[in-house]
Design an enzyme around this catalytic site. Structure first.
Site, PDB file in Angstrom:
ATOM      1  N   TYR A 162     -51.214 -16.540 -53.688  1.00  0.00           N
ATOM      2  CA  TYR A 162     -51.448 -15.202 -53.151  1.00  0.00           C
ATOM      3  C   TYR A 162     -52.354 -15.291 -51.919  1.00  0.00           C
ATOM      4  O   TYR A 162     -52.066 -14.692 -50.878  1.00  0.00           O
ATOM      5  CB  TYR A 162     -52.087 -14.327 -54.224  1.00  0.00           C
ATOM      6  N   SER A 200     -56.132  -9.809 -47.541  1.00  0.00           N
ATOM      7  CA  SER A 200     -57.066  -9.946 -48.658  1.00  0.00           C
ATOM      8  C   SER A 200     -58.161 -10.926 -48.277  1.00  0.00           C
ATOM      9  O   SER A 200     -57.924 -11.849 -47.483  1.00  0.00           O
ATOM     10  CB  SER A 200     -56.336 -10.472 -49.903  1.00  0.00           C
ATOM     11  N   LYS A 215     -51.601 -14.344 -47.891  1.00  0.00           N
ATOM     12  CA  LYS A 215     -52.399 -13.407 -47.103  1.00  0.00           C
ATOM     13  C   LYS A 215     -52.985 -14.070 -45.860  1.00  0.00           C
ATOM     14  O   LYS A 215     -53.177 -13.415 -44.828  1.00  0.00           O
ATOM     15  CB  LYS A 215     -53.504 -12.805 -47.974  1.00  0.00           C
TER      16      LYS A 215
END
Length: 258
Positions: A162, A149, A166
């Site tokens: 998150y 991401s 990533k």
């Protein structure tokens, strides 16, 4: 007839997180180029529907559905075994499954949510890579592709853990590229920006989101799942035969300097 750079005839691909959205579009793109594809996610009924739709679209039965929870090692082991039974040794793997059960500051994330994010988004992809590497090493070639991401490239007040996961995934990809490269195995990451999927709905389905797309994205739109079909074929095929250890951003231009 000479095979084209993007031809995947005779190849076997395994995808996680592929019942809908980006994963489904990538699966269909690989199947259209001739690959036999096994798609996986948690819900068998959704997978069956996706496989039936893709097979109908390509006019052949080359897509198979196997339910598995990508965050569980035993499920991934069973998934690889089923892929061998249905299609044969694996040439291409796309780790697209991911989770984000916490939306808020990292200072407030519960331990169980943190552990789930890291296990599903990072460790499970290491498990998957280790499970498919012997198939690829035996052939002297293979392509591992993982969905990271653009969140890995900058901090966030709401998606911090998150993004951390990533960034760790990109680190994993680089190490896989280094360690497996001598065996002819490539590893690369795809880094989406905001994409109009159910997973990312909170980021785009609002007036503020629409305004951000109109004013902050150089291409003046958020991504669509089908925008990822071409890059999946590119990374899976001989067209990218000298590319490994890279993190490709598909973000409409928002991270062009990262």
């Amino acid at each position: 007839m000479e095979r084209g750079l993007f031809d995947l005839t005779g190849k076997v691909a395994l995808l996680t997180g592929a019942s809908r959205g980006m994963g489904r579009q990538m699966a269909e793109a690989l199947a259209r180029q001739g690959a036999t594809v096994v798609i996986s996610a948690r819900k068998q009924d959704q997978l069956d529907a996706a496989a039936a739709e893709i097979n109908a679209a390509i006019g052949e039965t080359r897509v198979y559905a196997v339910a598995a929870n990508a965050g569980r090692k035993e499920d991934l082991e069973r998934l690889v075994e089923e892929t061998h039974r249905l299609a044969g040794p694996i040439d291409i793997v796309i780790g697209n499954a991911g989770v984000n059960p916490h939306y808020g500051p990292i200072g407030e994330i519960p331990d169980d949510a943190y552990n789930k994010i890291m296990q599903t988004n990072v460790q499970s992809n290491l498990w998957l890579a280790r499970l498919v590497a012997p198939d690829m090493a035996a052939k002297g070639s293979g392509s591992m592709i993982f969905t990271a991401s653009v969140g890995a490239l900058k901090p966030s007040p709401t998606l911090g853990t998150y993004g951390m996961s990533k960034l760790a995934l990109i680190g994993l990809v680089r190490n896989l590229a280094l360690e497996y490269g001598p065996q002819g195995i490539r590893a690369n990451a795809i880094c989406p920006g905001v994409v109009k999927t159910e997973f990312a709905r909170a980021l785009w389905d609002s007036e503020a989101g629409e305004e951000r797309a109109r004013t902050q994205v150089p291409l003046r739109r958020f991504g669509q799942p089908e925008d990822f079909a071409g890059v999946a074929v590119f990374l899976a095929s001989d067209a990218s035969s000298y590319m490994t250890g890279q993190a490709l951003t598909l973000c409409g231009g928002t991270n062009m300097w990262s």
